[in-house]
Motif scaffolding. Sequence first.
Motif, mmCIF file in Angstrom:
data_model
loop_
_atom_site.group_PDB
_atom_site.id
_atom_site.type_symbol
_atom_site.label_atom_id
_atom_site.label_comp_id
_atom_site.label_asym_id
_atom_site.label_seq_id
_atom_site.Cartn_x
_atom_site.Cartn_y
_atom_site.Cartn_z
ATOM 1 N N SER A 107 0.845 -1.184 0.000
ATOM 2 C CA SER A 107 0.000 0.000 0.000
ATOM 3 C C SER A 107 0.888 1.244 0.000
ATOM 4 C CB SER A 107 -0.892 0.001 1.241
ATOM 5 O OG SER A 107 -0.115 0.288 2.391
ATOM 6 N N ARG A 141 1.137 3.349 2.176
ATOM 7 C CA ARG A 141 1.705 3.540 3.503
ATOM 8 C C ARG A 141 2.743 2.477 3.837
ATOM 9 N NH1 ARG A 141 -3.732 3.971 6.841
ATOM 10 N NH2 ARG A 141 -4.461 2.744 5.103
ATOM 11 N N VAL A 198 -11.972 -1.599 8.538
ATOM 12 C CA VAL A 198 -11.173 -0.468 8.062
ATOM 13 C C VAL A 198 -11.334 0.709 9.017
ATOM 14 C CG1 VAL A 198 -10.897 1.230 6.211
ATOM 15 C CG2 VAL A 198 -11.241 -1.183 5.646
ATOM 16 N N GLY A 247 -9.305 0.294 12.008
ATOM 17 C CA GLY A 247 -7.874 0.178 11.807
ATOM 18 C C GLY A 247 -7.355 -1.240 11.793
ATOM 19 N N THR A 272 -6.392 -2.113 6.163
ATOM 20 C CA THR A 272 -6.345 -0.864 5.407
ATOM 21 C C THR A 272 -7.390 -0.884 4.300
ATOM 22 O OG1 THR A 272 -4.738 -1.670 3.790
ATOM 23 C CG2 THR A 272 -3.860 -0.749 5.837
ATOM 24 N N SER A 273 -7.666 0.277 3.745
ATOM 25 C CA SER A 273 -8.601 0.343 2.620
ATOM 26 C C SER A 273 -8.041 -0.408 1.419
ATOM 27 C CB SER A 273 -8.888 1.803 2.257
ATOM 28 O OG SER A 273 -7.682 2.481 1.919
ATOM 29 N N GLU A 274 -6.711 -0.404 1.263
ATOM 30 C CA GLU A 274 -6.105 -1.145 0.162
ATOM 31 C C GLU A 274 -6.341 -2.645 0.325
ATOM 32 O OE1 GLU A 274 -4.461 1.076 1.984
ATOM 33 O OE2 GLU A 274 -4.158 2.745 0.584
#
Length: 263
Positions: free
Chosen positions: A96, A98, A154, A157, A160-162
């Motif tokens: 991702s 991040r 999501v 936490g 992740t959205s990915e």
Amino acid sequence: MSQFEIRMQEASRQLFELAEAEYAEEERVAALAEEERVAALAEEERVAALAEEERVASLAEEEVEEDVQEGVPPSPQRRILPTEPVNPPPAAASQSPRGLPVRLHDSFVCQCHEIDWLTPLKNGGDIVYNYTDGTPSIQCIPIVGHGMPCGDRVNLGHITSEQAIAICRYYRWDDPNTKMPRDLIDFMRKWDKENPYDSRFDINHPDHYLNHYQSLQELIDHLQDPSLYSFSPIQGTTDVFQAQADINEIEALKQASLESQQT
């Protein structure tokens, strides 16, 4: 060599063997102590890692609480809606932005299919959701015996959205292969939801749109062009009490019909 010298040599040999045995025992004890020390350090690192994970999860939950009202179900745009797990993304997209891995553990199972995402089109238009067995689903709140939607994970936490995009079939509404119910997409994007109740979305009311159309889009088109069908567009009612009176009347007629058939 005298008998005395022979005894002295034997005694020296025995002392040497005893010293070697004691040295070997000391090395064994030292090795065990080292193993215990390494194991203790590894356990301390594991405990520290778990504590850090809990701290990060707690911070994520605090951030979500600022954006999530407890007890209020989320809109479908913020939840992931697959009915089955999908293959992981290609290796080129395995990270991702991040830096977190997109690929989840093979034991991860999407549980979004447990939600009845058409609940708003059955309860009169109220944007809340139930599980498929009728149990209410509350945003980001675990329900015993039921799974948590990926969208809530999501928000909390946990993923992740990915990662959600990678594992969920219904995450992106514009995906041509999405399995998001089309009627729900049209309801959320095209329908004027100014009124809190509409009999056309009450599954118990004769005005329910599926009693007259194949899809919500057909109702929308008919309202825009009344000449599309031989009957007038279904207007429904936003009066809850009038709608309940209509439902009661229909039920009474059904009961009377059953009684007449039995006699």
